[in-house]
Structures are given as structure tokens and as C-alpha cells.
Design a protein around this motif. Structure first.
Motif, PDB file in Angstrom:
ATOM      1  N   GLU A   1       8.000  10.510  -3.457  1.00  0.00           N
ATOM      2  CA  GLU A   1       7.208   9.294  -3.329  1.00  0.00           C
ATOM      3  C   GLU A   1       7.933   8.269  -2.455  1.00  0.00           C
ATOM      4  O   GLU A   1       9.150   8.350  -2.251  1.00  0.00           O
ATOM      5  CB  GLU A   1       6.943   8.692  -4.715  1.00  0.00           C
ATOM      6  CG  GLU A   1       6.066   9.551  -5.601  1.00  0.00           C
ATOM      7  CD  GLU A   1       5.848   8.922  -6.977  1.00  0.00           C
ATOM      8  OE1 GLU A   1       6.288   7.769  -7.184  1.00  0.00           O
ATOM      9  OE2 GLU A   1       5.249   9.588  -7.838  1.00  0.00           O
ATOM     10  N   THR A   2       7.183   7.295  -1.963  1.00  0.00           N
ATOM     11  CA  THR A   2       7.770   6.212  -1.193  1.00  0.00           C
ATOM     12  C   THR A   2       8.819   5.485  -2.033  1.00  0.00           C
ATOM     13  O   THR A   2       8.586   5.189  -3.211  1.00  0.00           O
ATOM     14  CB  THR A   2       6.681   5.207  -0.769  1.00  0.00           C
ATOM     15  OG1 THR A   2       5.745   5.884   0.067  1.00  0.00           O
ATOM     16  CG2 THR A   2       7.277   4.039  -0.003  1.00  0.00           C
TER      17      THR A   2
ATOM     18  N   HIS B   1       5.810  11.817   1.914  1.00  0.00           N
ATOM     19  CA  HIS B   1       5.383  11.543   0.537  1.00  0.00           C
ATOM     20  C   HIS B   1       4.134  12.356   0.211  1.00  0.00           C
ATOM     21  O   HIS B   1       3.688  12.386  -0.942  1.00  0.00           O
ATOM     22  CB  HIS B   1       5.080  10.054   0.354  1.00  0.00           C
ATOM     23  CG  HIS B   1       3.811   9.616   1.003  1.00  0.00           C
ATOM     24  ND1 HIS B   1       3.730   9.346   2.356  1.00  0.00           N
ATOM     25  CD2 HIS B   1       2.556   9.429   0.509  1.00  0.00           C
ATOM     26  CE1 HIS B   1       2.490   8.991   2.657  1.00  0.00           C
ATOM     27  NE2 HIS B   1       1.756   9.036   1.564  1.00  0.00           N
ATOM     28  N   ARG B   2       3.573  13.014   1.215  1.00  0.00           N
ATOM     29  CA  ARG B   2       2.347  13.787   1.026  1.00  0.00           C
ATOM     30  C   ARG B   2       2.634  15.217   0.576  1.00  0.00           C
ATOM     31  O   ARG B   2       3.737  15.736   0.780  1.00  0.00           O
ATOM     32  CB  ARG B   2       1.547  13.848   2.327  1.00  0.00           C
ATOM     33  CG  ARG B   2       0.991  12.500   2.773  1.00  0.00           C
ATOM     34  CD  ARG B   2       0.210  12.667   4.068  1.00  0.00           C
ATOM     35  NE  ARG B   2      -0.395  11.416   4.500  1.00  0.00           N
ATOM     36  CZ  ARG B   2      -1.550  10.948   4.068  1.00  0.00           C
ATOM     37  NH1 ARG B   2      -2.244  11.645   3.172  1.00  0.00           N
ATOM     38  NH2 ARG B   2      -2.029   9.808   4.505  1.00  0.00           N
TER      39      ARG B   2
ATOM     40  N   PRO C   1       6.481   1.831  -9.540  1.00  0.00           N
ATOM     41  CA  PRO C   1       5.668   2.462  -8.486  1.00  0.00           C
ATOM     42  C   PRO C   1       6.365   2.448  -7.128  1.00  0.00           C
ATOM     43  O   PRO C   1       6.079   3.290  -6.278  1.00  0.00           O
ATOM     44  CB  PRO C   1       4.388   1.600  -8.471  1.00  0.00           C
ATOM     45  CG  PRO C   1       4.773   0.312  -9.101  1.00  0.00           C
ATOM     46  CD  PRO C   1       5.808   0.655 -10.123  1.00  0.00           C
TER      47      PRO C   1
ATOM     48  N   TYR D   1      -0.634  -4.338  -1.966  1.00  0.00           N
ATOM     49  CA  TYR D   1      -0.216  -2.974  -1.645  1.00  0.00           C
ATOM     50  C   TYR D   1       0.474  -2.892  -0.285  1.00  0.00           C
ATOM     51  O   TYR D   1       1.438  -2.129  -0.112  1.00  0.00           O
ATOM     52  CB  TYR D   1      -1.423  -2.028  -1.706  1.00  0.00           C
ATOM     53  CG  TYR D   1      -1.690  -1.477  -3.080  1.00  0.00           C
ATOM     54  CD1 TYR D   1      -2.183  -2.296  -4.084  1.00  0.00           C
ATOM     55  CD2 TYR D   1      -1.432  -0.145  -3.371  1.00  0.00           C
ATOM     56  CE1 TYR D   1      -2.423  -1.804  -5.354  1.00  0.00           C
ATOM     57  CE2 TYR D   1      -1.666   0.367  -4.648  1.00  0.00           C
ATOM     58  CZ  TYR D   1      -2.157  -0.469  -5.633  1.00  0.00           C
ATOM     59  OH  TYR D   1      -2.378   0.030  -6.893  1.00  0.00           O
TER      60      TYR D   1
ATOM     61  N   TYR E   1       4.160  -1.353   0.206  1.00  0.00           N
ATOM     62  CA  TYR E   1       4.366  -0.132   0.984  1.00  0.00           C
ATOM     63  C   TYR E   1       4.637  -0.410   2.459  1.00  0.00           C
ATOM     64  O   TYR E   1       4.260   0.355   3.347  1.00  0.00           O
ATOM     65  CB  TYR E   1       3.155   0.799   0.825  1.00  0.00           C
ATOM     66  CG  TYR E   1       3.003   1.311  -0.595  1.00  0.00           C
ATOM     67  CD1 TYR E   1       3.908   2.224  -1.118  1.00  0.00           C
ATOM     68  CD2 TYR E   1       1.976   0.845  -1.415  1.00  0.00           C
ATOM     69  CE1 TYR E   1       3.786   2.682  -2.423  1.00  0.00           C
ATOM     70  CE2 TYR E   1       1.845   1.293  -2.720  1.00  0.00           C
ATOM     71  CZ  TYR E   1       2.754   2.219  -3.220  1.00  0.00           C
ATOM     72  OH  TYR E   1       2.638   2.664  -4.513  1.00  0.00           O
TER      73      TYR E   1
ATOM     74  N   LEU F   1      -1.071   4.750   4.252  1.00  0.00           N
ATOM     75  CA  LEU F   1      -0.621   5.032   2.890  1.00  0.00           C
ATOM     76  C   LEU F   1      -1.385   4.168   1.882  1.00  0.00           C
ATOM     77  O   LEU F   1      -1.811   4.645   0.829  1.00  0.00           O
ATOM     78  CB  LEU F   1       0.885   4.783   2.776  1.00  0.00           C
ATOM     79  CG  LEU F   1       1.508   4.948   1.387  1.00  0.00           C
ATOM     80  CD1 LEU F   1       1.232   6.343   0.845  1.00  0.00           C
ATOM     81  CD2 LEU F   1       3.014   4.686   1.456  1.00  0.00           C
ATOM     82  N   VAL F   2      -1.570   2.886   2.206  1.00  0.00           N
ATOM     83  CA  VAL F   2      -2.294   1.987   1.317  1.00  0.00           C
ATOM     84  C   VAL F   2      -3.747   2.458   1.149  1.00  0.00           C
ATOM     85  O   VAL F   2      -4.306   2.425   0.039  1.00  0.00           O
ATOM     86  CB  VAL F   2      -2.252   0.542   1.858  1.00  0.00           C
ATOM     87  CG1 VAL F   2      -3.215  -0.358   1.090  1.00  0.00           C
ATOM     88  CG2 VAL F   2      -0.832  -0.003   1.762  1.00  0.00           C
TER      89      VAL F   2
ATOM     90  N   ASP G   1      -4.789   5.487   1.264  1.00  0.00           N
ATOM     91  CA  ASP G   1      -4.757   6.645   0.358  1.00  0.00           C
ATOM     92  C   ASP G   1      -4.580   6.196  -1.086  1.00  0.00           C
ATOM     93  O   ASP G   1      -5.231   6.712  -2.003  1.00  0.00           O
ATOM     94  CB  ASP G   1      -3.616   7.584   0.756  1.00  0.00           C
ATOM     95  CG  ASP G   1      -3.894   8.297   2.063  1.00  0.00           C
ATOM     96  OD1 ASP G   1      -5.073   8.364   2.457  1.00  0.00           O
ATOM     97  OD2 ASP G   1      -2.932   8.791   2.696  1.00  0.00           O
ATOM     98  N   LYS G   2      -3.664   5.227  -1.300  1.00  0.00           N
ATOM     99  CA  LYS G   2      -3.381   4.764  -2.658  1.00  0.00           C
ATOM    100  C   LYS G   2      -4.619   4.118  -3.291  1.00  0.00           C
ATOM    101  O   LYS G   2      -4.891   4.302  -4.481  1.00  0.00           O
ATOM    102  CB  LYS G   2      -2.234   3.756  -2.640  1.00  0.00           C
ATOM    103  CG  LYS G   2      -0.871   4.342  -2.269  1.00  0.00           C
ATOM    104  CD  LYS G   2      -0.301   5.171  -3.399  1.00  0.00           C
ATOM    105  CE  LYS G   2       1.099   5.668  -3.066  1.00  0.00           C
ATOM    106  NZ  LYS G   2       1.681   6.502  -4.151  1.00  0.00           N
TER     107      LYS G   2
ATOM    108  N   ASP H   1      -7.714   4.625  -2.239  1.00  0.00           N
ATOM    109  CA  ASP H   1      -8.864   5.511  -2.034  1.00  0.00           C
ATOM    110  C   ASP H   1      -9.996   4.797  -1.281  1.00  0.00           C
ATOM    111  O   ASP H   1     -11.159   4.841  -1.672  1.00  0.00           O
ATOM    112  CB  ASP H   1      -9.380   6.042  -3.366  1.00  0.00           C
ATOM    113  CG  ASP H   1     -10.319   7.247  -3.177  1.00  0.00           C
ATOM    114  OD1 ASP H   1     -11.156   7.494  -4.065  1.00  0.00           O
ATOM    115  OD2 ASP H   1     -10.212   7.921  -2.124  1.00  0.00           O
TER     116      ASP H   1
END
Length: 450
Positions: free
Chosen positions: A177-178, A289-290, A362, A418, A422, A428-429, A431-432, A434
């Protein structure tokens, strides 16, 4: 800084010249001078390991060339300045090619020339010593047993994988993870490997605009596109002989992945706008992170590139799964902060440690470090209390919910939260949360225009 004493051997059978050289060298208190009239006496004393030898080319028992070879065979690091009665260009060139530091003739200005040579040699020695000192500091900094803090089972497994990575030249894939410390692990591998004296070149793929990635990796020629006012060397060429670290490799557009694959397979690149093929040879470490296997199945990552990069996998556990490593890291960050800011040591109350242990992090290690540094500033006494610990995400969310806002304003506040957490990585944001990247861009743009 120059070492306190240099051992200098003067090998000269002519008594007058020997005294002249000794007098010239003795003017510098840093030189510890010994003299020899022939090669045999010098060879018997080489075990004292001089730093420098001034060597007469013609001696009663050895030629200068013979003696030169014997000295270099004993220790190639001993510097040799050859001194001869006459200028022999062919001999001089031959000895310089073999590693002589300089070749001087016995002329009226030999004293000045010798002093000039020694001053130049001194500066070179100082530079070498500084580089060696810096290298030792870097190696200590990235000794993975001290730079990667923790005693949990997950971190011990990471240690075992790093030990395997430093002894091979396999491509390494670091996942996690980040904020889990992927670049720290990459540096630990590089600086503990045989490539430690070569370049470590990091590239964050998520931080480079799509249209510039190819130029960043492979370089470009002058005039290859608008703004290309000069030739630029890319990251692959910069890392030649060393390590190229491709962070967040999962963010790379699939259209560019084929060019990356070719560079890795063929060990050659062509600069943007150029035709010349440039050979490159570097170790590659990638991080993401993916879940690249899922990305590959979904058509977002090339299968052939995935298996080319897979190599040796190292998975970094999130901080929430590392048991009491939270306490170990918290104490480490507090000690480091106190030292760097000339503060007194601060301890943690048991209530504080329990509060730290109960949090989910997180943002992982990066978030814990920020929390501890803020607590060190907020604490009034010699102990960090639970009230000194601030979890930014909880406080910001509470603040958001306490206001009467429109849905769009709530969305914007959450997106900003976010983005801050990040490092402004919009993909990335998205994705987090959605949501689409276009939604983030639209809301930010609308705010700036309002």
C-alpha cells in the motif's frame, strides 16, 4: 580533509638530487619522508605501504620500468611519480598508460613542478577520501537492518527477501500500500548490492504527465518536439551500470508498456526524435500499490511485461498488520525528530501507546511519522500523552460533518482530504473513492472558477 600524514618514499641514487627532493617534500609537514638509494632496499620496505613514491628511472640494480611493475603488483593504489635525467617521450607515455601519476625530468624547475604535482595529487586524495566517506555514510543509512524498522513476522520475511535480492541481479517487484516504504526497500537493495557504487535512479510513474513519460525514460533529441531545445539523457541512460527504480509501475499507460518491454529485453533504447540505438544495462526494481495480476486480467497491463518484471517479489505488509512495530516505529521517529531538532528525549505514556496501536493507519508508515512529529511539537513536557496524538483523517472528517454544506461541497472536501493524504495522486484517489478522474478534475475546476 587531508589525512594527517602521507608516507612518501624517495628512491634516488644521486645524493644531491635525493637531498633536493627530501628538502622539497619536507616543506610540507603532512609528508613523512623516507629515502632509498636502490630498488632492493625499497622493495624490502614496501610492507610499510607508502602513499606515494618518487622513483628514479635509472637505479644501480633495477630499471625504473621493472621497479614500477613490482610496486604496482604489490599494491596498485600506491601512486608513483617517475623522475628521469632526460625526457623520453615514448617511455613517459608507456609508464603513464600503465598508471604512473606523472613523469618529471631532472631540470632546473623540478622543485616547482614536483610541488605542483603533489598539490594536485593531494586534492585528488582529499576528493577520494570524501567520496569514500560519503559512500560509507550512504551504506550505513541504507543498511536494511537499521533503515527498515520492525520485528514483526511480516518484516522479518521482507528482510529474508532483501537478503536474496542483494545477492542476485534479478528484477525485483515490490508491492504494498501507499506509505509502506517501497522506495526505502529499493534503496536498501541497491546500496547493499555489488552496484552500490553506481547510480540509483528513481522514477515515479504516477507523477509524470503521460505525454512526457517516454522522454523521461528514454531521453530526447534536440528539436524532437516543442520545447526540446537541447538533447536530454533519459533515466535508462542515467542508470546505466546501476539501478533503475520504477515506482508505481501500474500507472503506466498500456500504449507505452511495449516500449518499456523492448528496452528491458533488448537492453537498448532510442531517444525520442532520434535514430541512434543506445545500449543500456541496469538492474530494474519496480514498485506498485496495485495488484498487477488483476490489472493484467482486466487488460490494463501487458501480460508479457508482467512476467518480465515479476522476478523476485517482495510484499510489504500494511502497518495495521505489523503488531507492535507501531510502537517500535513511533519511538524511532520520536528519537530521530528530537535529534534533528535538538530537542530533549520524550517518552510515551502507556495510554498513548495503546491509542497508537488501536489506529488503522490508512497512510501507513508515512502517516505514523507525521503523527509522531506533530506530537513531539505539541507535547509540553517530557512525555507524549494521548491528547498530543492527532489522527488527521478523523479530525477532518468530523470537521466536515459538523458543517452544513451542499453535496457538491462535501464531495470537494473529501476529495481534497484524499489528495492531501495520497500526495495529489489523482489516479490513486479516483480508485480509492471509486469515481472517475474526470469527476475530480471537474470539481476542482469548478471550485477554481467560482
Amino acid at each position: 580533509m587531508r589525512q594527517q600524514s602521507w608516507k612518501v618514499f624517495v628512491v634516488e641514487d644521486d645524493e644531491w638530487y635525493r637531498k633536493l627532493l627530501v628538502h622539497t617534500l619536507s616543506l610540507n609537514p603532512d609528508y613523512e619522508v623516507s629515502t632509498y638509494e636502490n630498488g632492493s632496499s625499497l622493495l624490502a620496505d614496501l610492507k610499510k605501504r607508502p602513499d606515494l613514491i618518487t622513483l628514479d628511472f635509472r637505479l644501480p640494480d633495477y630499471s625504473g620500468a621493472e621497479l614500477f611493475d613490482k610496486i604496482k603488483a604489490f599494491d596498485p593504489n600506491i601512486e608513483i611519480v617517475m623522475i628521469s635525467e632526460q625526457q623520453d617521450v615514448e617511455t613517459a607515455v608507456s609508464l603513464l598508460k600503465k598508471g604512473a601519476y606523472d613523469y618529471l625530468t631532472k631540470s632546473e624547475d623540478i622543485r616547482d613542478r614536483l610541488i605542483h604535482v603533489l598539490n594536485k595529487l593531494g586534492k585528488n586524495k582529499e576528493l577520494i577520501q570524501r567520496v569514500e566517506t560519503l559512500q560509507e555514510e550512504v551504506e550505513r543509512k541504507y543498511d536494511f537492518q537499521s533503515s527498515i524498522i520492525g520485528q514483526s513476522a511480516g518484516i522479518k520475511k521482507v528482510f529474508r527477501m532483501i537478503e536474496k535480492a542483494v545477492t542476485t541481479n534479478l528484477t525485483v517487484m515490490i508491492t504494498g500500500e501507499t506509505g509502506t516504504g517501497k522506495e526505502v526497500v529499493a534503496k536498501a537493495i541497491h546500496y547493499n548490492s555489488p552496484l552500490r557504487n553506481k547510480a540509483f535512479v528513481p522514477v515515479n510513474m504516477s507523477a509524470i504527465p503521460r505525454e512526457l513519460i517516454e522522454s523521461e525514460l528514454f531521453g530526447h533529441e534536440k528539436g524532437s518536439f516543442t520545447g526540446a531545445t537541447s538533447q536530454r539523457i533519459g533515466k535508462f541512460e542515467q542508470a546505466h551500470g546501476g539501478t533503475l527504480f520504477l515506482d508505481e509501475i501500474g500507472e503506466m499507460e498500456i500504449s507505452l508498456q511495449a516500449k518499456l518491454l523492448r528496452a528491458l529485453q533488448e537492453k537498448e533504447i532510442t531517444r525520442v526524435g532520434g535514430t541512434q540505438v543506445v545500449k543500456v544495462n541496469c538492474r530494474v526494481i519496480v514498485a506498485t500499490h496495485r495488484n498487477l495480476l488483476e490489472e493484467m486480467k482486466n487488460g490494463n497491463f501487458r501480460e508479457d511485461l508482467y512476467y518480465r518484471l515479476f522476478g523476485l517479489p517482495i510484499e510489504l505488509p500494511p502497518l495495521r498488520d505489523r503488531d507492535k512495530d507501531v510502537v517500535i516505529l513511533a519511538k524511532h521517529f520520536a528519537e530521530t525528530f528530537a535529534k534533528e531538532n535538538h530537542q530533549s528525549h520524550k517518552s510515551f505514556s502507556q495510554e498513548t501507546l495503546q491509542k497508537l496501536m488501536n489506529y488503522r493507519y490508512p497512510g501507513n508508515i508515512r502517516e505514523l511519522k507525521s503523527i509522531i512529529e506533530l506530537a513531539m511539537v505539541m507535547a509540553d513536557g517530557d512525555e507524549i500523552t494521548a491528547d498530543d496524538i492527532t489522527f488527521a483523517q478523523r479530525d477532518v472528517v468530523s470537521d466536515v460533518l459538523s458543517e452544513e454544506l451542499t453535496m457538491k461541497e462535501y464531495q470537494l472536501k473529501i476529495i481534497k482530504l484524499y489528495l492531501k493524504q495520497y500526495d495529489d495522486n489523482i489516479k490513486l484517489v479516483a480508485d480509492k473513492l471509486d469515481i472517475g478522474q474526470s469527476t475530480i478534475y471537474r470539481l476542482l475546476k469548478e471550485e477554481s472558477l467560482s
